[in-house]
Design a protein around this motif. Structure first.
Motif, PDB file in Angstrom:
ATOM      1  N   ILE A 176       0.794  -1.113   0.003  1.00  0.00           N
ATOM      2  CA  ILE A 176      -0.010   0.085  -0.116  1.00  0.00           C
ATOM      3  C   ILE A 176       0.895   1.120   0.014  1.00  0.00           C
ATOM      4  N   GLY A 177       1.172   1.954  -1.182  1.00  0.00           N
ATOM      5  CA  GLY A 177       1.959   2.664  -1.468  1.00  0.00           C
ATOM      6  C   GLY A 177       1.321   4.426  -1.220  1.00  0.00           C
ATOM      7  N   PRO A 178       2.294   5.202  -1.186  1.00  0.00           N
ATOM      8  CA  PRO A 178       1.585   6.683  -1.235  1.00  0.00           C
ATOM      9  C   PRO A 178       0.512   7.081  -1.742  1.00  0.00           C
ATOM     10  N   LEU A 232      -7.173   5.960  -0.002  1.00  0.00           N
ATOM     11  CA  LEU A 232      -7.793   5.603   1.040  1.00  0.00           C
ATOM     12  C   LEU A 232      -8.374   6.565   1.907  1.00  0.00           C
ATOM     13  N   ALA A 233      -7.303   7.614   2.069  1.00  0.00           N
ATOM     14  CA  ALA A 233      -7.680   8.679   3.172  1.00  0.00           C
ATOM     15  C   ALA A 233      -8.674   9.584   2.457  1.00  0.00           C
ATOM     16  N   ALA A 234      -8.862   9.747   1.384  1.00  0.00           N
ATOM     17  CA  ALA A 234      -9.988  10.598   0.609  1.00  0.00           C
ATOM     18  C   ALA A 234     -11.393   9.887   0.883  1.00  0.00           C
ATOM     19  N   LEU A 235     -11.091   8.477   1.325  1.00  0.00           N
ATOM     20  CA  LEU A 235     -12.404   7.825   1.395  1.00  0.00           C
ATOM     21  C   LEU A 235     -12.483   7.780   3.116  1.00  0.00           C
ATOM     22  N   GLY A 236     -11.799   8.144   3.908  1.00  0.00           N
ATOM     23  CA  GLY A 236     -11.904   8.013   5.332  1.00  0.00           C
ATOM     24  C   GLY A 236     -11.410   7.041   5.856  1.00  0.00           C
ATOM     25  N   TRP A 253      -7.235  -7.779  -2.862  1.00  0.00           N
ATOM     26  CA  TRP A 253      -5.775  -8.192  -1.893  1.00  0.00           C
ATOM     27  C   TRP A 253      -6.256  -7.134  -0.977  1.00  0.00           C
ATOM     28  N   LEU A 254      -6.670  -5.885  -0.837  1.00  0.00           N
ATOM     29  CA  LEU A 254      -6.813  -4.852   0.000  1.00  0.00           C
ATOM     30  C   LEU A 254      -7.818  -5.721   1.218  1.00  0.00           C
ATOM     31  N   TYR A 255      -8.729  -6.265   0.743  1.00  0.00           N
ATOM     32  CA  TYR A 255      -9.703  -6.843   1.743  1.00  0.00           C
ATOM     33  C   TYR A 255      -9.112  -7.944   2.413  1.00  0.00           C
ATOM     34  N   ASP A 256      -8.326  -8.858   1.863  1.00  0.00           N
ATOM     35  CA  ASP A 256      -7.585  -9.724   2.589  1.00  0.00           C
ATOM     36  C   ASP A 256      -6.394  -9.450   3.536  1.00  0.00           C
TER      37      ASP A 256
END
Length: 390
Positions: free
Chosen positions: A207-209, A215-219, A245-248
Motif C-alpha cells: 500500500i504505497g503513497p 484511501l484517506a480520501a475515502l476516510g 487484495w486490500l480486503y484480504d
C-alpha cells in the motif's frame, strides 16, 4: 483458507539500520551519535597524529547524492534512507557523514544469512538486510526460536536484528517493524484486531503513497478502517484485483509461500550524476561512466551465472524526463564488449541534445549461462558518447 496454510509459522528477520550498524563496528566511537551513510563524495575519515579519527560532517556536503541509511539517532532528527543529502544536511548539519562500503555490507549480509539458515534452512532472500524464514517444521517454541536466531546473528556479525514470528509473511513483515531496534514480536491471527488494525494503512507492504492518499480520501486511515470497508467501495475505487487484495490483507490473510529460489527477471546498474552532464561537453566523462556501468552489469551477470538476450539503457534528462531504449540480441551475451556494443546501439536511438541527470544499463531476458553461451551478433562496435556526429 487451507489448514496447511493456517498453521504456518513464518519469521521475518530484518537487520537494524544495517549499513550504519556495519560502519559502527568499524568506528565504535560513533555509537550513540547521528550518523549518515551515503553521498558519492562523502570523504573517508582522517586519522589524526594522536591516532584518533576526524569525521566529515553532513553540513559540509555539497552535491546531489541521497542518503543510503542513517542511525536511529539521525532518524530521530528526520533523516531517512533515500532522502536528498542536501535536505538531510539542513535537518542534521552536525551528523557524521560516512561513505558507503557495499563490499563490507555484502560480507556481513552473507554472515547473518548463513547463521540464520543453520537454524531455519527454509529461507527467502529479500535483499541485503532481510529474509523470510519458514519455521513451521523447526522444533521449539516461537519465542525461543526467535531468541536463538537473534543470538546466532549477533554471534556471527556483532549486529542486532529485529524478528517477528506470525502465521504468514504479511504479518511477519509488519511485526518486525513494531519493536525496532533489537525487537522480538510474536503474534497470531487472534491478535490482528489489537496489534494490526490500529496501524496506519501504509504499514502494509504494497500500500504505497498513492493508495494511502486514495484511501484517506475515502476516510480510511488505519488497517482497521480498511477491514471495515465494503468490498463494493474498494472495487469502485481500486479495481477488482487490488480491492480483493486490500480486503484480504486488512484481515491479515496472506497465503504466499516462503520461496527459497527464484529467477531474476533483469539485472541493471544506474548512476545519478553529481551535476548534469552534456553528451558533447562531457563526452569523456560520460563514456567512462557508460563503460563502468557495462562492466558492473557484466560482473553481476557473471557472478549470478546468467547471460542476457535483451540489453537496454535508461536516461533521465535535466528536465526530469526519463527515456528507455532496448535491443534484443540474436544470441544471448554476458561479456562487457557485447553489452556495451548493444547499449551503444540503444543510445543511437535516443536524443542526446540535453544534459543528463542519470544513466543506466539494463540486461533482461536472462537465461542460465550454461543454457545459452552465445555472443551477440550483427552489431557494429560504437562509442556512443564519442561519436562526433552526435
Amino acid at each position: 483458507m487451507s489448514s496447511a496454510v493456517s498453521f504456518r509459522r513464518i519469521g521475518h528477520l530484518d537487520m537494524d539500520a544495517f549499513f550504519a550498524s556495519v560502519e559502527l563496528l568499524r568506528y565504535p566511537e560513533l555509537r550513540g551519535q547521528p550518523v549518515v551513510v551515503g553521498g558519492r563524495r562523502a570523504p573517508a575519515p582522517v586519522v589524526r597524529a594522536d591516532g584518533t579519527r576526524e569525521f566529515a560532517r553532513l553540513r559540509d556536503y555539497a552535491g546531489r547524492g541521497v542518503v543510503t541509511t542513517s542511525t536511529y539517532e539521525a532518524r530521530a532528527l528526520g533523516v531517512f534512507s533515500a532522502m536528498g543529502m542536501m535536505k538531510a544536511a539542513r535537518l542534521a548539519p552536525e551528523a557524521v557523514l560516512l561513505p558507503a562500503d557495499f563490499e563490507a555490507y555484502r560480507y556481513y549480509s552473507g554472515r547473518f544469512k548463513t547463521a540464520a539458515m543453520a537454524i531455519a534452512p527454509c529461507m527467502e532472500n529479500r535483499g541485503i538486510d532481510e529474509v523470510y524464514l519458514d519455521l513451521t517444521e523447526v522444533k521449539g517454541g516461537s519465542v525461543a526460536l526467535a531468541w536463538r536466531l537473534k543470538q546466532a546473528v549477533f554471534e556471527a556479525t556483532g549486529l542486532s536484528c529485529s524478528i517477528a514470528v506470525a502465521p504468514n509473511k504479511l504479518l511477519a513483515k509488519i511485526g518486525s517493524e513494531l519493536d525496532k531496534p533489537d525487537g522480538l514480536t510474536v503474534f497470531g491471527m487472534a491478535d490482528v484486531p489489537t496489534r494490526i488494525w490500529p496501524l496506519a494503512a501504509g504499514k502494509v507492504n504494497g500500500i504505497g503513497p498513492k493508495a494511502v492518499a486514495k484511501l484517506a480520501a475515502l476516510g480510511i486511515e488505519t488497517i482497521g478502517d480498511l477491514a471495515q470497508a465494503e468490498r463494493a467501495l474498494l472495487r469502485a475505487h481500486f479495481g477488482v484485483s487490488y480491492a480483493s487484495w486490500l480486503y484480504d490483507v486488512a484481515r491479515g490473510i496472506d497465503e504466499r509461500p516462503v520461496v527459497t529460489a527464484s529467477e531474476p527477471k533483469s539485472i541493471s546498474r544506474e548512476t545519478t550524476f553529481e551535476r548534469d552532464l552534456h553528451p558533447r561537453a562531457d563526452r569523456a566523462a560520460l563514456s567512462a561512466i557508460f563503460t563502468a556501468l557495462c562492466e558492473r552489469v557484466a560482473d553481476d551477470l557473471r557472478r549470478k551465472d546468467y547471460v542476457s538476450r535483451t540489453i537496454g539503457i535508461k536516461l533521465r534528462y535535466d528536465d526530469f524526463r526519463t527515456l528507455t531504449r532496448d535491443i534484443t540480441l540474436s544470441e544471448a551475451a554476458g561479456d562487457v564488449a557485447s553489452i556495451r556494443r548493444a547499449a551503444g546501439e540503444c543510445l543511437k536511438r535516443a536524443p542526446l541534445d540535453r544534459r543528463l541527470r542519470l544513466l543506466g544499463v539494463r540486461c533482461s531476458g536472462l537465461v542460465a549461462r550454461n543454457a545459452d553461451t552465445g555472443e551477440a551478433g550483427g552489431l557494429q562496435w560504437t562509442l556512443p558518447f564519442d561519436d562526433p556526429t552526435r
